[in-house]
Design a protein around this motif. Structure first.
Motif, PDB file in Angstrom:
ATOM      1  N   ASN A   1      35.616  40.908  33.781  1.00 10.62           N
ATOM      2  CA  ASN A   1      34.551  40.683  34.767  1.00 10.62           C
ATOM      3  C   ASN A   1      34.995  39.696  35.836  1.00 10.62           C
ATOM      4  O   ASN A   1      34.732  39.887  37.036  1.00 10.62           O
ATOM      5  CB  ASN A   1      33.294  40.167  34.074  1.00 10.62           C
ATOM      6  N   LYS A   2      35.695  38.604  35.408  1.00 14.78           N
ATOM      7  CA  LYS A   2      36.196  37.623  36.376  1.00 14.78           C
ATOM      8  C   LYS A   2      37.226  38.265  37.305  1.00 14.78           C
ATOM      9  O   LYS A   2      37.242  38.018  38.518  1.00 14.78           O
ATOM     10  CB  LYS A   2      36.827  36.442  35.629  1.00 14.78           C
ATOM     11  N   ASN A   3      38.124  39.082  36.716  1.00 18.38           N
ATOM     12  CA  ASN A   3      39.136  39.763  37.537  1.00 18.38           C
ATOM     13  C   ASN A   3      38.477  40.653  38.581  1.00 18.38           C
ATOM     14  O   ASN A   3      38.909  40.708  39.748  1.00 18.38           O
ATOM     15  CB  ASN A   3      40.057  40.598  36.652  1.00 18.38           C
ATOM     16  N   ASN A   4      37.435  41.358  38.127  1.00 15.99           N
ATOM     17  CA  ASN A   4      36.734  42.244  39.068  1.00 15.99           C
ATOM     18  C   ASN A   4      36.049  41.444  40.168  1.00 15.99           C
ATOM     19  O   ASN A   4      36.029  41.856  41.341  1.00 15.99           O
ATOM     20  CB  ASN A   4      35.706  43.090  38.325  1.00 15.99           C
ATOM     21  N   GLN A   5      35.476  40.279  39.760  1.00 12.85           N
ATOM     22  CA  GLN A   5      34.837  39.440  40.776  1.00 12.85           C
ATOM     23  C   GLN A   5      35.851  38.945  41.800  1.00 12.85           C
ATOM     24  O   GLN A   5      35.595  38.954  43.015  1.00 12.85           O
ATOM     25  CB  GLN A   5      34.150  38.255  40.098  1.00 12.85           C
ATOM     26  N   ILE A   6      37.017  38.484  41.316  1.00 15.83           N
ATOM     27  CA  ILE A   6      38.061  37.983  42.220  1.00 15.83           C
ATOM     28  C   ILE A   6      38.566  39.102  43.122  1.00 15.83           C
ATOM     29  O   ILE A   6      38.782  38.911  44.335  1.00 15.83           O
ATOM     30  CB  ILE A   6      39.215  37.363  41.411  1.00 15.83           C
ATOM     31  N   LYS A   7      38.747  40.264  42.509  1.00 15.78           N
ATOM     32  CA  LYS A   7      39.208  41.406  43.295  1.00 15.78           C
ATOM     33  C   LYS A   7      38.216  41.736  44.400  1.00 15.78           C
ATOM     34  O   LYS A   7      38.601  42.029  45.550  1.00 15.78           O
ATOM     35  CB  LYS A   7      39.394  42.610  42.375  1.00 15.78           C
ATOM     36  N   SER A   8      36.928  41.670  44.058  1.00 15.53           N
ATOM     37  CA  SER A   8      35.890  41.953  45.049  1.00 15.53           C
ATOM     38  C   SER A   8      35.915  40.920  46.172  1.00 15.53           C
ATOM     39  O   SER A   8      35.782  41.261  47.359  1.00 15.53           O
ATOM     40  CB  SER A   8      34.523  41.959  44.366  1.00 15.53           C
ATOM     41  N   ILE A   9      36.133  39.634  45.788  1.00 13.47           N
ATOM     42  CA  ILE A   9      36.202  38.565  46.806  1.00 13.47           C
ATOM     43  C   ILE A   9      37.393  38.778  47.727  1.00 13.47           C
ATOM     44  O   ILE A   9      37.299  38.632  48.969  1.00 13.47           O
ATOM     45  CB  ILE A   9      36.282  37.191  46.126  1.00 13.47           C
ATOM     46  N   VAL A  10      38.562  39.142  47.114  1.00  7.90           N
ATOM     47  CA  VAL A  10      39.772  39.386  47.915  1.00  7.90           C
ATOM     48  C   VAL A  10      39.550  40.545  48.885  1.00  7.90           C
ATOM     49  O   VAL A  10      39.950  40.494  50.064  1.00  7.90           O
ATOM     50  CB  VAL A  10      40.976  39.655  46.998  1.00  7.90           C
ATOM     51  N   GLU A  11      38.912  41.595  48.346  1.00  7.25           N
ATOM     52  CA  GLU A  11      38.642  42.738  49.222  1.00  7.25           C
ATOM     53  C   GLU A  11      37.719  42.341  50.366  1.00  7.25           C
ATOM     54  O   GLU A  11      37.934  42.748  51.532  1.00  7.25           O
ATOM     55  CB  GLU A  11      38.011  43.867  48.399  1.00  7.25           C
ATOM     56  N   ASP A  12      36.692  41.554  50.047  1.00  7.66           N
ATOM     57  CA  ASP A  12      35.791  41.077  51.109  1.00  7.66           C
ATOM     58  C   ASP A  12      36.546  40.216  52.109  1.00  7.66           C
ATOM     59  O   ASP A  12      36.301  40.277  53.333  1.00  7.66           O
ATOM     60  CB  ASP A  12      34.641  40.273  50.495  1.00  7.66           C
ATOM     61  N   TYR A  13      37.472  39.405  51.567  1.00  6.58           N
ATOM     62  CA  TYR A  13      38.292  38.539  52.428  1.00  6.58           C
ATOM     63  C   TYR A  13      39.131  39.367  53.390  1.00  6.58           C
ATOM     64  O   TYR A  13      39.205  39.096  54.602  1.00  6.58           O
ATOM     65  CB  TYR A  13      39.168  37.668  51.540  1.00  6.58           C
ATOM     66  N   GLU A  14      39.794  40.414  52.827  1.00  6.60           N
ATOM     67  CA  GLU A  14      40.635  41.276  53.674  1.00  6.60           C
ATOM     68  C   GLU A  14      39.799  42.002  54.725  1.00  6.60           C
ATOM     69  O   GLU A  14      40.220  42.163  55.885  1.00  6.60           O
ATOM     70  CB  GLU A  14      41.387  42.275  52.799  1.00  6.60           C
TER      71      GLU A  14
ATOM     72  N   ILE B   1      42.753  29.593  39.087  1.00  8.82           N
ATOM     73  CA  ILE B   1      42.782  28.558  38.026  1.00  8.82           C
ATOM     74  C   ILE B   1      41.946  29.016  36.838  1.00  8.82           C
ATOM     75  O   ILE B   1      42.327  28.872  35.675  1.00  8.82           O
ATOM     76  CB  ILE B   1      42.262  27.215  38.586  1.00  8.82           C
ATOM     77  N   GLU B   2      40.759  29.567  37.133  1.00  9.23           N
ATOM     78  CA  GLU B   2      39.871  30.038  36.062  1.00  9.23           C
ATOM     79  C   GLU B   2      40.538  31.146  35.254  1.00  9.23           C
ATOM     80  O   GLU B   2      40.432  31.197  34.035  1.00  9.23           O
ATOM     81  CB  GLU B   2      38.556  30.523  36.660  1.00  9.23           C
ATOM     82  N   MET B   3      41.267  32.034  35.962  1.00  9.47           N
ATOM     83  CA  MET B   3      42.001  33.093  35.249  1.00  9.47           C
ATOM     84  C   MET B   3      43.074  32.497  34.337  1.00  9.47           C
ATOM     85  O   MET B   3      43.274  32.953  33.204  1.00  9.47           O
ATOM     86  CB  MET B   3      42.641  34.048  36.243  1.00  9.47           C
ATOM     87  N   SER B   4      43.742  31.465  34.782  1.00  8.78           N
ATOM     88  CA  SER B   4      44.781  30.820  33.965  1.00  8.78           C
ATOM     89  C   SER B   4      44.170  30.204  32.707  1.00  8.78           C
ATOM     90  O   SER B   4      44.724  30.304  31.613  1.00  8.78           O
ATOM     91  CB  SER B   4      45.504  29.739  34.786  1.00  8.78           C
ATOM     92  N   LEU B   5      42.987  29.561  32.858  1.00 10.92           N
ATOM     93  CA  LEU B   5      42.315  28.955  31.699  1.00 10.92           C
ATOM     94  C   LEU B   5      41.918  30.007  30.678  1.00 10.92           C
ATOM     95  O   LEU B   5      42.024  29.810  29.465  1.00 10.92           O
ATOM     96  CB  LEU B   5      41.082  28.175  32.160  1.00 10.92           C
ATOM     97  N   ILE B   6      41.422  31.127  31.168  1.00  7.65           N
ATOM     98  CA  ILE B   6      41.015  32.211  30.257  1.00  7.65           C
ATOM     99  C   ILE B   6      42.227  32.749  29.504  1.00  7.65           C
ATOM    100  O   ILE B   6      42.186  32.999  28.294  1.00  7.65           O
ATOM    101  CB  ILE B   6      40.306  33.327  31.034  1.00  7.65           C
ATOM    102  N   LYS B   7      43.344  32.922  30.226  1.00  7.74           N
ATOM    103  CA  LYS B   7      44.560  33.408  29.543  1.00  7.74           C
ATOM    104  C   LYS B   7      45.032  32.399  28.499  1.00  7.74           C
ATOM    105  O   LYS B   7      45.476  32.766  27.415  1.00  7.74           O
ATOM    106  CB  LYS B   7      45.657  33.667  30.573  1.00  7.74           C
TER     107      LYS B   7
END
Length: 668
Positions: A571-584, A632-638
């Motif tokens: 879910n976090k990955n999808n959220q980040i991906k969505s943010i990146v897409e919005d950013y682009e 950073i949040e992704m690193s903590l989860i891993k």
């Protein structure tokens, strides 16, 4: 007679004057099934025994098994006695009481149960069944005996006094003749089976009785001293205690204070359990220590008590053993009286077999076999009590003291005696008995100094090889004393007498065919099914299963947590991906905006251009910060997943150590 008339006969035995219309105690609808079984059997106990082939539920066994009557069928009731049976249940022992009395009054709270008693005893003319609460019933007689079989423990539920157990005993004592006897059967709240982990019989709570019934009301049992104190305080000054094993419900053997169990005979019974879920110790593995420490009377599973107002000088039964698993016409039991006489007794259907035992003794004496002298008196075989050890006792003592050669010497002497009374076969020099007396075994032979003397010779079959009789003696010796295998294996001992593998297989088959003629397989199966739960290996396997279940549940929980974290990470990955897409998309939009406004911007002054560029760079920085935060949040989860994986591996290692520890414990 029609079915209606037949039922009318049943109801003629019932006295409903005190019945309040409510059956306050019941095992439920299964009692209707029991009544149907009783009607179908038409008073034939053999038909009831056949029921256990298809139905071994505990209420069926408890109410219908012939073993129930063992709690009273050995007792020396005086002739012409009046007996009051309080709490007669579904009549498991009522018929036996009628066989030993001029009149029996059976009192039962439940009408449905009372009908079962009537069906079982419809042909009796010395029985009255009163339905109702004893506290409401008026009785015209003084009784020679009053029985409380599994009743005293419930006194609190139907006697509403400050001291219900004392008051109940005092009330029933008013119905007892001056020289009358109260017969009580009840569980011991400190019984060995409860220390082994069995649930309390009435509350189904583990250790409930041992801890004093902290949360249970309406029912309780007593330790030995507590029960004796209760009886004395209620007016019963003389109390003789007996100890039925495995308990009073299905007795296989009964000891007394005058004849307590020894380590040599302590395992000649099958412990009887409903299951092994809570057991952590085999009763057989613990009882030797109890006996060694003189604690058996305090830790017997249940009691049978003969209570009287004054000291009783009547002859007393010291010990009883039963043959429960045979066909009905072969059930002969043994009791010791005052440690002076031994009596073999039976129901009427087994009298022919009893007479055959007496004849076997006579015929073996003619062959030159040393035999105990026996006499047939009042349909009982009576002999003197012999205070000597058996050959089996002698052999076991020698093996336990590591005197292997001396033990084998005793077996050699025993073998030579068997051969001396055998017939020699001309063609191969082997020996046999024309009439196969298969009970010429170690446990049925006394030894005094170096002289042998046999007893208890029940069975006589067709021609039997003499070495088959020795084979039975040796296999019976090892059956209850497996420690001998560490000294000399059974096969090695058998080979000493030329009993090789071929003979062993042949003798196994022969023994099985003989046992099939003696033992009722349905009874054997339900007894063995229940008693297998006491086996140490079975208990160890149960513990292993429980440990495996705990570990499997733990692994499942770890897997569930891992899956939840994986889902959260996705879910976090999808959220980040969505943010990146919005950013682009925003960058593209800004670039498009920038291109469309190039001409306009070019016309602006330098300060305005710088302002727009600064805003643009700020927006870029804000978006980069968002991306950095989620990285950073992704690193903590891993990192969390790595810790979970290490925890899982550590748990699996601990599980392996637990299993090794359990196995090591039970080996000890």
């Amino acid at each position: 007679m029609s079915a209606k008339d037949e039922f009318q006969n049943y109801t003629n035995l019932l006295n409903l004057k005190y019945y309040n219309g409510k059956d306050n105690y019941s095992d439920g609808d299964i009692e209707d099934e029991i009544i149907n079984y009783l009607k179908e059997s038409q008073g034939d106990d053999a038909k009831l025994d056949n029921i256990f082939e298809k139905d071994t539920r505990w209420p069926i066994i408890y109410h219908l098994s012939h073993i129930r009557k063992n709690i009273v069928n050995w007792y020396p009731f005086k002739q012409g006695a009046r007996i009051l049976e309080i709490g007669a249940g579904m009549g498991a022992i009522t018929g036996t009481l009628c066989d030993n009395a001029s009149h029996v009054t059976a009192i039962e709270l439940s009408k449905r149960r009372a009908e079962a008693i009537a069906i079982r005893n419809c042909n009796r003319d010395n029985l009255e069944i009163i339905v109702g609460n004893l506290n409401d019933i008026e009785l015209p007689y003084k009784y020679d005996y009053i029985t409380l079989i599994g009743v005293l423990e419930y006194a609190e539920s139907f006697t509403h006094e400050e001291q219900p157990y004392n008051e109940f005993l005092k009330k029933i004592s008013r119905f007892l003749a001056p020289d009358g006897k109260l017969l009580i059967a009840i569980e011991n709240r400190l019984g060995l089976k409860y220390w082994c982990g069995a649930e309390e019989d009435h509350t189904n709570i583990q250790y409930d009785g041992i801890s004093g019934y902290p949360s249970s009301k309406g029912v309780r049992t007593f330790g030995r001293n507590e029960l004796e104190t209760l009886l004395v305080s209620s007016g019963f000054k003389s109390n003789q205690f007996y100890y039925p094993l495995p308990d009073y419900k299905l007795p296989q053997v009964i000891f007394s204070d005058d004849y307590l169990p020894t380590i040599k005979n302590s395992k000649r019974y099958r412990p009887f359990y409903a299951g092994i879920e809570n057991l952590h110790l085999s009763e057989h593995s613990a009882i030797d220590a109890v006996i060694d420490n003189n604690s058996f009377p305090m830790m017997a599973n249940s009691f049978f008590v003969e209570a009287t107002f004054n000291y009783n000088i009547d002859s007393k039964i010291s010990f009883v053993t039963f043959n429960n698993d045979r066909f009905e016409h072969l059930r002969v039991h043994t009791r010791i009286v005052d440690n002076k006489k031994v009596e073999k007794f039976c129901d009427e259907k087994a009298l022919k077999h009893l007479e055959g035992i007496k004849d076997n003794n006579f015929q073996l004496t003619k062959l030159g076999m040393p035999m105990i002298k026996e006499a047939m008196i009042n349909n009982r075989i009576v002999s003197d009590f012999m205070p000597y050890e058996t050959v089996e006792d002698r052999i076991l003592d020698l093996f336990k003291n590591r005197k292997k050669e001396r033990a084998i010497e005793v077996i050699d002497q025993f073998w030579n005696m068997l051969v001396s009374c055998s017939t020699k076969k001309a063609d191969d020099n082997s020996y046999f008995y024309m009439e196969g007396y298969i009970d010429l075994i170690f446990s049925n032979c006394f030894i005094k100094e170096e002289f042998f003397c046999f007893f208890d010779q029940e069975w006589k079959f067709e021609v039997i090889p003499t070495d088959f009789i020795l084979y039975r003696a040796i296999t019976n010796l090892y059956r209850f004393n497996s420690f001998i295998e560490t000294i000399i294996s059974m096969n090695e001992l058998l080979s000493r007498y030329n009993i090789d593998e071929y003979k062993i297989n042949h003798f196994k088959d022969l023994d099985e065919r003989i046992m099939n003629r003696i033992l009722d397989k349905h009874i054997v199966e339900y007894l063995e099914t229940r008693s297998q739960f006491n086996d140490s290996n079975c208990i160890e396997e149960s513990h292993s299963d429980q440990i495996n279940k705990i570990c499997n549940d733990y692994e499942s929980e770890i897997k569930r947590i891992h899956e939840e974290n994986s889902n959260e990470l996705n879910n976090k990955n999808n959220q980040i991906k969505s943010i990146v897409e919005d950013y682009e998309k925003e960058i593209d939009r800004l670039q498009n905006v920038n291109n469309s406004r190039v001409q306009e911007i070019q016309g602006m002054n330098d300060s305005r251009i710088k302002e727009i560029c600064s805003d643009y760079e700020s927006e870029i920085a804000r978006l980069n910060a968002i991306i950095s935060e989620h990285s950073i949040e992704m690193s903590l989860i891993k990192e969390s997943n790595k810790e979970l994986e290490l925890y899982k591996n550590e748990t699996q290692q601990n599980y392996i150590l637990v299993r090794k520890a359990w196995k090591s414990y039970f080996k000890k």
